[in-house]
Design a protein around this motif. Structure first.
Motif, PDB file in Angstrom:
ATOM      1  N   THR A 157       0.819  -1.215   0.000  1.00 58.92           N
ATOM      2  CA  THR A 157       0.000   0.000   0.000  1.00 58.92           C
ATOM      3  C   THR A 157       0.856   1.269   0.000  1.00 58.92           C
ATOM      4  O   THR A 157       0.441   2.297  -0.537  1.00 58.92           O
ATOM      5  CB  THR A 157      -0.961   0.023   1.207  1.00 58.92           C
ATOM      6  OG1 THR A 157      -0.210  -0.228   2.407  1.00 58.92           O
ATOM      7  CG2 THR A 157      -2.038  -1.045   1.059  1.00 58.92           C
ATOM      8  N   GLY A 158       2.057   1.198   0.584  1.00 50.59           N
ATOM      9  CA  GLY A 158       2.951   2.357   0.525  1.00 50.59           C
ATOM     10  C   GLY A 158       3.386   2.653  -0.895  1.00 50.59           C
ATOM     11  O   GLY A 158       3.441   3.819  -1.318  1.00 50.59           O
ATOM     12  N   ASP A 159       3.689   1.607  -1.662  1.00 47.08           N
ATOM     13  CA  ASP A 159       4.047   1.782  -3.075  1.00 47.08           C
ATOM     14  C   ASP A 159       2.883   2.390  -3.852  1.00 47.08           C
ATOM     15  O   ASP A 159       3.074   3.261  -4.703  1.00 47.08           O
ATOM     16  CB  ASP A 159       4.418   0.436  -3.705  1.00 47.08           C
ATOM     17  CG  ASP A 159       5.609  -0.218  -3.036  1.00 47.08           C
ATOM     18  OD1 ASP A 159       6.504   0.507  -2.586  1.00 47.08           O
ATOM     19  OD2 ASP A 159       5.651  -1.462  -2.984  1.00 47.08           O
ATOM     20  N   VAL A 160       1.678   1.906  -3.550  1.00 42.98           N
ATOM     21  CA  VAL A 160       0.484   2.406  -4.234  1.00 42.98           C
ATOM     22  C   VAL A 160       0.297   3.889  -3.948  1.00 42.98           C
ATOM     23  O   VAL A 160       0.105   4.701  -4.861  1.00 42.98           O
ATOM     24  CB  VAL A 160      -0.762   1.601  -3.792  1.00 42.98           C
ATOM     25  CG1 VAL A 160      -2.041   2.262  -4.311  1.00 42.98           C
ATOM     26  CG2 VAL A 160      -0.673   0.161  -4.293  1.00 42.98           C
ATOM     27  N   PHE A 161       0.365   4.264  -2.682  1.00 42.12           N
ATOM     28  CA  PHE A 161       0.147   5.661  -2.291  1.00 42.12           C
ATOM     29  C   PHE A 161       1.156   6.593  -2.960  1.00 42.12           C
ATOM     30  O   PHE A 161       0.777   7.596  -3.578  1.00 42.12           O
ATOM     31  CB  PHE A 161       0.233   5.799  -0.772  1.00 42.12           C
ATOM     32  CG  PHE A 161       0.178   7.223  -0.291  1.00 42.12           C
ATOM     33  CD1 PHE A 161      -1.027   7.899  -0.207  1.00 42.12           C
ATOM     34  CD2 PHE A 161       1.338   7.900   0.062  1.00 42.12           C
ATOM     35  CE1 PHE A 161      -1.083   9.225   0.221  1.00 42.12           C
ATOM     36  CE2 PHE A 161       1.301   9.211   0.488  1.00 42.12           C
ATOM     37  CZ  PHE A 161       0.086   9.873   0.570  1.00 42.12           C
ATOM     38  N   THR A 162       2.440   6.282  -2.839  1.00 37.67           N
ATOM     39  CA  THR A 162       3.451   7.174  -3.389  1.00 37.67           C
ATOM     40  C   THR A 162       3.369   7.245  -4.903  1.00 37.67           C
ATOM     41  O   THR A 162       3.619   8.300  -5.500  1.00 37.67           O
ATOM     42  CB  THR A 162       4.860   6.738  -2.950  1.00 37.67           C
ATOM     43  OG1 THR A 162       4.910   6.701  -1.515  1.00 37.67           O
ATOM     44  CG2 THR A 162       5.919   7.710  -3.435  1.00 37.67           C
ATOM     45  N   SER A 163       2.982   6.153  -5.559  1.00 35.11           N
ATOM     46  CA  SER A 163       2.821   6.166  -7.018  1.00 35.11           C
ATOM     47  C   SER A 163       1.719   7.129  -7.440  1.00 35.11           C
ATOM     48  O   SER A 163       1.856   7.834  -8.448  1.00 35.11           O
ATOM     49  CB  SER A 163       2.513   4.750  -7.520  1.00 35.11           C
ATOM     50  OG  SER A 163       3.577   3.874  -7.229  1.00 35.11           O
ATOM     51  N   VAL A 164       0.633   7.176  -6.676  1.00 29.85           N
ATOM     52  CA  VAL A 164      -0.442   8.120  -6.988  1.00 29.85           C
ATOM     53  C   VAL A 164       0.039   9.557  -6.785  1.00 29.85           C
ATOM     54  O   VAL A 164      -0.286  10.450  -7.576  1.00 29.85           O
ATOM     55  CB  VAL A 164      -1.696   7.837  -6.134  1.00 29.85           C
ATOM     56  CG1 VAL A 164      -2.776   8.888  -6.392  1.00 29.85           C
ATOM     57  CG2 VAL A 164      -2.247   6.447  -6.437  1.00 29.85           C
ATOM     58  N   ILE A 165       0.831   9.788  -5.750  1.00 30.25           N
ATOM     59  CA  ILE A 165       1.410  11.116  -5.531  1.00 30.25           C
ATOM     60  C   ILE A 165       2.238  11.533  -6.742  1.00 30.25           C
ATOM     61  O   ILE A 165       2.116  12.652  -7.258  1.00 30.25           O
ATOM     62  CB  ILE A 165       2.296  11.133  -4.257  1.00 30.25           C
ATOM     63  CG1 ILE A 165       1.459  10.867  -3.000  1.00 30.25           C
ATOM     64  CG2 ILE A 165       3.045  12.454  -4.145  1.00 30.25           C
ATOM     65  CD1 ILE A 165       0.481  11.950  -2.638  1.00 30.25           C
ATOM     66  N   VAL A 166       3.109  10.632  -7.209  1.00 29.19           N
ATOM     67  CA  VAL A 166       3.968  10.922  -8.365  1.00 29.19           C
ATOM     68  C   VAL A 166       3.120  11.242  -9.590  1.00 29.19           C
ATOM     69  O   VAL A 166       3.332  12.264 -10.265  1.00 29.19           O
ATOM     70  CB  VAL A 166       4.906   9.729  -8.655  1.00 29.19           C
ATOM     71  CG1 VAL A 166       5.590   9.889 -10.014  1.00 29.19           C
ATOM     72  CG2 VAL A 166       5.959   9.610  -7.558  1.00 29.19           C
ATOM     73  N   GLY A 167       2.139  10.389  -9.898  1.00 29.86           N
ATOM     74  CA  GLY A 167       1.293  10.622 -11.067  1.00 29.86           C
ATOM     75  C   GLY A 167       0.510  11.909 -10.970  1.00 29.86           C
ATOM     76  O   GLY A 167       0.358  12.633 -11.961  1.00 29.86           O
ATOM     77  N   SER A 168       0.017  12.210  -9.784  1.00 31.40           N
ATOM     78  CA  SER A 168      -0.772  13.414  -9.576  1.00 31.40           C
ATOM     79  C   SER A 168       0.066  14.678  -9.785  1.00 31.40           C
ATOM     80  O   SER A 168      -0.356  15.621 -10.474  1.00 31.40           O
ATOM     81  CB  SER A 168      -1.375  13.398  -8.168  1.00 31.40           C
ATOM     82  OG  SER A 168      -2.302  14.433  -7.978  1.00 31.40           O
ATOM     83  N   LEU A 169       1.258  14.705  -9.213  1.00 31.68           N
ATOM     84  CA  LEU A 169       2.126  15.874  -9.374  1.00 31.68           C
ATOM     85  C   LEU A 169       2.564  16.045 -10.826  1.00 31.68           C
ATOM     86  O   LEU A 169       2.661  17.173 -11.327  1.00 31.68           O
ATOM     87  CB  LEU A 169       3.340  15.759  -8.455  1.00 31.68           C
ATOM     88  CG  LEU A 169       3.049  15.836  -6.952  1.00 31.68           C
ATOM     89  CD1 LEU A 169       4.318  15.558  -6.152  1.00 31.68           C
ATOM     90  CD2 LEU A 169       2.466  17.196  -6.565  1.00 31.68           C
ATOM     91  N   LEU A 170       2.815  14.942 -11.521  1.00 37.85           N
ATOM     92  CA  LEU A 170       3.184  15.032 -12.939  1.00 37.85           C
ATOM     93  C   LEU A 170       2.039  15.597 -13.773  1.00 37.85           C
ATOM     94  O   LEU A 170       2.268  16.228 -14.808  1.00 37.85           O
ATOM     95  CB  LEU A 170       3.587  13.653 -13.475  1.00 37.85           C
ATOM     96  CG  LEU A 170       4.973  13.153 -13.068  1.00 37.85           C
ATOM     97  CD1 LEU A 170       5.161  11.711 -13.503  1.00 37.85           C
ATOM     98  CD2 LEU A 170       6.077  14.033 -13.637  1.00 37.85           C
ATOM     99  N   ASN A 171       0.814  15.386 -13.318  1.00 33.91           N
ATOM    100  CA  ASN A 171      -0.354  15.924 -14.015  1.00 33.91           C
ATOM    101  C   ASN A 171      -0.671  17.362 -13.629  1.00 33.91           C
ATOM    102  O   ASN A 171      -1.664  17.930 -14.088  1.00 33.91           O
ATOM    103  CB  ASN A 171      -1.581  15.042 -13.758  1.00 33.91           C
ATOM    104  CG  ASN A 171      -1.553  13.773 -14.583  1.00 33.91           C
ATOM    105  OD1 ASN A 171      -1.075  13.762 -15.714  1.00 33.91           O
ATOM    106  ND2 ASN A 171      -2.063  12.679 -14.028  1.00 33.91           N
ATOM    107  N   GLY A 172       0.175  17.956 -12.782  1.00 35.89           N
ATOM    108  CA  GLY A 172      -0.001  19.363 -12.447  1.00 35.89           C
ATOM    109  C   GLY A 172      -0.839  19.645 -11.219  1.00 35.89           C
ATOM    110  O   GLY A 172      -1.165  20.809 -10.952  1.00 35.89           O
ATOM    111  N   ASP A 173      -1.186  18.618 -10.447  1.00 35.40           N
ATOM    112  CA  ASP A 173      -1.962  18.846  -9.234  1.00 35.40           C
ATOM    113  C   ASP A 173      -1.114  19.539  -8.170  1.00 35.40           C
ATOM    114  O   ASP A 173       0.107  19.386  -8.127  1.00 35.40           O
ATOM    115  CB  ASP A 173      -2.483  17.521  -8.667  1.00 35.40           C
ATOM    116  CG  ASP A 173      -3.581  16.904  -9.507  1.00 35.40           C
ATOM    117  OD1 ASP A 173      -4.239  17.652 -10.261  1.00 35.40           O
ATOM    118  OD2 ASP A 173      -3.794  15.679  -9.409  1.00 35.40           O
TER     119      ASP A 173
END
Length: 289
Positions: A221-237
């Protein structure tokens, strides 16, 4: 020239079975519209969370040649994202990788995977803790869980809920190098809840997203959470929206999985919830601390 599709250099192990590390990271970041360029640190038949007698192939000795080929290709990345590193030598290799590929217009995320529930993982040593303290100087963003923050700061593990102390912890972590601290699995006074906290040194702001604790443990779940953070920031959030999205997604994934009768060691049922990553955040629950 800017990449048509944003690229993430993902430095993690690869498990053939079980939804963790690259097996979870790749579908999440791909679903969020970025290309995952993997640097496998090891290949396992399964992850180590609940499985025994698994096959393990350490790739340390091949990593430098692997990376040198990338250097010869003049590849560039929008994000460098590291997770579990299995030895001091791997930390040294990836430190060199970051020094070479870090640019002014990309960012480095380090998830200092070392410990949970007050204890170091079996493969971790005090030497690795000291190396990790130095390694996080290379990061723009780190995502330690509460236990890992204790080890990085040399604090005894006890359930701290005082916001003043937690803010001080995040400031101290930022003084070690990173601009942004995202602290996960933070206990709440109400034991039915848990929080994710964040601190941005640049604007001196603290953020908090709370969620209800669900009594189930799923590896990865830690990998899942941080991956969403990475994707979100790359999308400009923004940072608080990225944290909000990460907390909501992992909560959704756990809730979607919890009702099924299957071995929890297989991880959350990502396949049932990946499409929710494409839905815009319409109601945010983040708050300023």
């Amino acid at each position: 020239m800017r990449n048509i599709v944003k690229r993430v250099a993902a430095v993690h192990d690869l498990s053939g079975f079980g939804r963790s590390s690259l097996s979870a990271i790749t579908p999440i970041i791909s679903t969020m519209g970025a290309q995952v360029c993997a640097i496998p640190t090891a290949v396992l038949s399964t992850h180590t969370g609940g499985f025994e007698n698994y096959s393990f192939v350490d790739l340390t000795d091949s990593m430098t040649e692997y990376i040198n080929h990338w250097k010869s290709l003049n590849i560039d990345f929008d994000c460098i994202y590291t997770g579990f590193l299995g030895s001091p030598k791997q930390i040294d290799i990836i430190t060199d990788f970051i020094d070479y590929f870090k640019k002014n217009d990309n960012f480095v995320v380090i998830d200092p995977v070392m410990a949970d529930n007050g204890e170091l993982y079996a493969t971790m040593t005090e030497e690795m803790v000291m190396k990790m303290k130095n390694f996080i100087k290379k990061a723009d963003i780190i995502t330690p869980n509460f236990t890992e923050a204790c080890f990085l700061l040399g604090e005894n593990y006890e359930k701290i809920t005082d916001e003043k102390i937690l803010k001080d912890w995040m400031i101290r972590l930022s003084e070690m190098g990173p601009q942004i601290i995202i602290l996960t699995s933070v206990p709440e006074k109400n034991e039915k809840d848990t929080s994710t906290l964040a601190y941005n040194k640049k604007d001196n702001k603290f953020w908090k997203v709370s969620c209800q604790y669900i009594p189930a443990f799923y590896p990865g779940t830690g990998d899942v959470f941080t991956s969403v953070i990475v994707g979100s920031l790359l999308n400009g959030d923004s940072l608080p929206i990225a944290i909000d999205r990460g907390v909501k997604f992992i909560t959704t994934a756990i809730r979607a999985s919890y009702g099924y009768d299957y071995p929890k060691r297989e991880g959350v049922l990502l396949e049932k919830v990946l499409d929710s990553l494409k839905v815009p955040v319409t109601i945010s629950t983040y708050e300023l601390m």
